[in-house]
Design a protein around this motif. Sequence first.
Motif, short mmCIF file in Angstrom:
data_model
loop_
_atom_site.label_atom_id
_atom_site.label_comp_id
_atom_site.label_asym_id
_atom_site.label_seq_id
_atom_site.Cartn_x
_atom_site.Cartn_y
_atom_site.Cartn_z
N VAL A 91 20.51 -49.12 -57.05
CA VAL A 91 20.91 -48.40 -58.25
C VAL A 91 20.28 -48.96 -59.51
CG1 VAL A 91 22.96 -49.72 -58.91
CG2 VAL A 91 22.93 -47.25 -59.27
N VAL A 92 19.87 -50.22 -59.50
CA VAL A 92 19.28 -50.83 -60.70
C VAL A 92 17.77 -50.63 -60.76
CG1 VAL A 92 21.09 -52.57 -60.89
CG2 VAL A 92 19.04 -53.08 -59.56
N MET A 122 9.43 -60.54 -65.81
CA MET A 122 10.84 -60.18 -65.87
C MET A 122 11.65 -61.34 -66.44
SD MET A 122 13.43 -59.04 -62.80
CE MET A 122 12.38 -57.67 -62.33
N LYS A 123 12.60 -61.00 -67.29
CA LYS A 123 13.41 -62.04 -67.88
C LYS A 123 14.24 -62.74 -66.82
CE LYS A 123 13.78 -59.71 -72.34
NZ LYS A 123 14.71 -59.15 -73.34
N ARG A 124 14.55 -63.99 -67.11
CA ARG A 124 15.31 -64.78 -66.16
C ARG A 124 16.67 -64.16 -65.88
NH1 ARG A 124 16.70 -71.25 -66.60
NH2 ARG A 124 17.87 -71.38 -64.64
N ILE A 125 17.30 -63.59 -66.90
CA ILE A 125 18.63 -63.01 -66.71
C ILE A 125 18.57 -61.83 -65.75
CG2 ILE A 125 18.47 -61.44 -68.68
CD1 ILE A 125 21.43 -62.03 -69.20
N HIS A 126 17.47 -61.08 -65.76
CA HIS A 126 17.31 -59.97 -64.82
C HIS A 126 17.06 -60.48 -63.40
CE1 HIS A 126 16.11 -57.32 -68.45
NE2 HIS A 126 17.40 -57.26 -68.22
N LYS A 127 16.35 -61.58 -63.30
CA LYS A 127 16.15 -62.17 -61.98
C LYS A 127 17.49 -62.65 -61.39
CE LYS A 127 11.39 -63.74 -62.67
NZ LYS A 127 10.47 -64.91 -62.72
N GLU A 128 18.31 -63.23 -62.24
CA GLU A 128 19.63 -63.67 -61.77
C GLU A 128 20.50 -62.47 -61.38
OE1 GLU A 128 20.59 -66.71 -61.15
OE2 GLU A 128 18.63 -67.47 -61.75
N ARG A 129 20.38 -61.39 -62.13
CA ARG A 129 21.11 -60.17 -61.78
C ARG A 129 20.70 -59.66 -60.41
NH1 ARG A 129 18.63 -54.99 -64.24
NH2 ARG A 129 17.16 -55.69 -62.63
N ARG A 176 22.68 -60.67 -53.00
CA ARG A 176 23.69 -61.43 -52.26
C ARG A 176 24.89 -60.56 -51.93
NH1 ARG A 176 25.15 -66.80 -55.19
NH2 ARG A 176 22.90 -67.03 -54.78
N VAL A 177 25.31 -59.72 -52.89
CA VAL A 177 26.44 -58.80 -52.65
C VAL A 177 26.08 -57.82 -51.54
CG1 VAL A 177 27.77 -56.91 -53.65
CG2 VAL A 177 27.41 -59.01 -54.97
N ALA A 178 24.87 -57.27 -51.60
CA ALA A 178 24.45 -56.30 -50.59
C ALA A 178 24.37 -56.94 -49.21
CB ALA A 178 23.10 -55.70 -50.98
N ARG A 179 23.81 -58.12 -49.12
CA ARG A 179 23.68 -58.79 -47.83
C ARG A 179 25.05 -59.12 -47.24
NH1 ARG A 179 20.18 -62.09 -49.23
NH2 ARG A 179 21.48 -63.86 -49.85
N LEU A 228 27.38 -53.94 -63.68
CA LEU A 228 26.78 -55.26 -63.83
C LEU A 228 25.44 -55.16 -64.56
CD1 LEU A 228 26.84 -58.27 -63.20
CD2 LEU A 228 25.76 -57.77 -61.01
N ASP A 229 24.64 -54.15 -64.22
CA ASP A 229 23.36 -53.97 -64.88
C ASP A 229 23.53 -53.69 -66.36
OD1 ASP A 229 20.48 -53.56 -64.97
OD2 ASP A 229 20.93 -51.43 -65.18
N ASN A 230 24.52 -52.88 -66.70
CA ASN A 230 24.79 -52.59 -68.11
C ASN A 230 25.24 -53.85 -68.85
OD1 ASN A 230 25.35 -50.56 -70.38
ND2 ASN A 230 27.34 -51.54 -70.14
N GLY A 231 26.11 -54.65 -68.19
CA GLY A 231 26.55 -55.89 -68.80
C GLY A 231 25.41 -56.86 -69.05
N VAL A 232 24.50 -56.92 -68.09
CA VAL A 232 23.33 -57.79 -68.26
C VAL A 232 22.46 -57.30 -69.40
CG1 VAL A 232 21.16 -58.48 -67.17
CG2 VAL A 232 23.29 -58.63 -65.89
N GLY A 233 22.31 -55.97 -69.51
CA GLY A 233 21.52 -55.42 -70.61
C GLY A 233 22.12 -55.76 -71.97
#
Length: 386
Positions: free
Chosen positions: A112-113, A1-8, A14-17, A164-169
């Motif tokens: 959702v992602v 997995m790309k690093r940017i997806h790991k950061e996502r 963190r938001v969910a927790r 956020l997922d779309n923005g990361v994509g």
Amino acid sequence: MKRIHKERDRLLRRVARTTALLGSVSAFACLLVPRAVDASELAVATVLSLGIAILAVLHTMRGSVAAAIALVAASAVLVLVLAGSEVFTPGTVTALAITGGVTSASVAATLVVRRRGTQLVILLAAAMLAAEWLAAAVFAHSLVSVSIVTAVGWAVLGVLAAWLDNGVGVASARIAEVGRAHEAERLASELEAQQRQDARVLHDTVLATLSLLAHSGVGVRANALRDQAGDDARLLRQLRLGVPLDAGSNAIFSPGSDDDLLSTTFESVRQRFARMGLDVSWHGAGQLALPRDRLDALVGALGECLENVRRHSGVSEADVTITDDDQTVRAMVTDAGDGFEPDAVGPARLGFAESVVGRLNAVGGRARIFSSPGSGTTVMLEVPKA
């Protein structure tokens, strides 16, 4: 997995927790209002709130779908417990709304992602709403406002995660595009550098030999000219076969030589020009411990300077002085020939510009020329040691 997806994923976890823990604590705080619920119901709510908090941590640490489903199930049980309270106060309604629209909805941020995550989020949101409608029907309470808050909470967190997922994509696609452009530019730059190097090699060897032949080899012994022509023939054979010319002095002074050490020494330069009729007086070291690219650049530039002396100075002698310190190696080429005005050299004369200045610039070095008509010429060549 790309690093940017790991950061996502790290951000969404963190938001969910944070959302789940904040919702759980806030709902429990509403129940602490006097006469919101009785003691037994408060005890059950305490256990369920603690369980929800633990499930939230497990889900966001390991990304467990089972923990997410268990969290929603525990939230639904808490709704049924609170809705069945004998004392149904505004505090209880607020706790129900927070449990449905914040605590349980927190799992939407991470689910959702996932693959088919949207369907799972819709299913869990429907299950939470069904639990609230069941509680309203069984205990005859109006929970319309609670259902609205629940639907809005799930929708907001789901849309936020999808956005956020779309923005990361999009960002990932643009980064990949920039990477491809950078790679294409790098390859083009390397190709251009190789072409420039090949042009320097041809200028310093084949074209120099052809110039000698055009002048009937004046001042050059027949054997030396024949040897040089043989070296040039091997060089042209390399080009015809598509073999790239390295930046090494082998291709410049002694193509195909078995003596690699000799071909990268300054002594080889002196010997070559001695055969060509130019007597070079050597001062300083004959060999230097330099990285191969820097040594080759210095030897190549030095050879071109001596070629210019042989062809243009009108004398058959030159002096070469090699010095070095901790950081720099310097080679000074001096002749007492005709000299010239450096500023008067036309831009079409690429010998010095490419074979000397260009070579040295490529390895972080530089060349300076001092000359005037009738006063000879001095060229200072410098390359860094590291």
